[in-house]
Design a protein around this motif. Structure first.
Motif, short mmCIF file in Angstrom:
data_model
loop_
_atom_site.label_atom_id
_atom_site.label_comp_id
_atom_site.label_asym_id
_atom_site.label_seq_id
_atom_site.Cartn_x
_atom_site.Cartn_y
_atom_site.Cartn_z
N LEU A 32 0.83 -1.20 0.00
CA LEU A 32 0.00 0.00 0.00
C LEU A 32 0.87 1.27 0.00
CD1 LEU A 32 -2.82 -1.03 2.48
CD2 LEU A 32 -2.96 -0.82 -0.01
N VAL A 33 1.93 1.26 0.76
CA VAL A 33 2.85 2.40 0.78
C VAL A 33 3.50 2.57 -0.59
CG1 VAL A 33 5.02 3.25 1.77
CG2 VAL A 33 3.25 2.30 3.26
N VAL B 11 2.20 1.72 -3.48
CA VAL B 11 1.19 2.26 -4.40
C VAL B 11 1.07 3.76 -4.22
CG1 VAL B 11 -1.28 2.30 -4.91
CG2 VAL B 11 -0.10 0.12 -4.67
N VAL B 12 1.03 4.22 -2.96
CA VAL B 12 0.93 5.65 -2.70
C VAL B 12 2.16 6.37 -3.24
CG1 VAL B 12 0.89 7.39 -0.86
CG2 VAL B 12 -0.59 5.40 -0.72
N ALA B 13 3.35 5.80 -3.04
CA ALA B 13 4.58 6.41 -3.55
C ALA B 13 4.57 6.47 -5.08
CB ALA B 13 5.80 5.64 -3.06
N VAL C 46 1.93 6.69 -7.00
CA VAL C 46 0.98 7.72 -7.41
C VAL C 46 1.59 9.11 -7.20
CG1 VAL C 46 -1.25 8.78 -6.82
CG2 VAL C 46 -1.06 6.29 -7.04
N ILE C 47 2.28 9.31 -6.09
CA ILE C 47 2.88 10.62 -5.81
C ILE C 47 3.94 10.97 -6.85
CG2 ILE C 47 4.39 11.86 -4.18
CD1 ILE C 47 2.81 10.51 -1.93
#
Length: 86
Positions: free
Chosen positions: A40-41, A43-45, A47-48
């Motif tokens: 999950l981390v 995926v967020v990275a 996207v950022i």
């Protein structure tokens, strides 16, 4: 094919060598809640930083599968650590 076994050998002067075998799949199953959180981390990275999520995960998986046959030797003073991935 993904790696199946990590072997760690520690040699110290005036001591018996320590050899540890670590099977990859059972360790991954035990740490699976942390792996989900790490995914999950990631995926967020992605996207950022505007990186393709499927491309990032497929590249990471290919890198992990390519680790088979890797050997790392570390010599520090008179101590030696050998990590072998099979």
């Amino acid at each position: 094919m993904m790696p199946q076994l990590f072997t760690v050998l520690v040699r110290r002067p005036e001591h018996r060598p320590i050899r540890i075998w670590v099977p990859v799949l059972p360790v991954a199953l035990v740490f699976s809640p942390l792996l989900v959180l790490a995914a999950l981390v990631a995926v967020v990275a992605c996207v950022i930083y505007r990186i393709s999520v499927p491309l990032a995960f497929s590249s990471g998986w290919r890198f992990f599968c390519a680790l088979s046959g890797t050997r790392v030797d570390v010599h520090e003073g008179r101590s030696t650590v050998l990590v072998s991935i099979r």
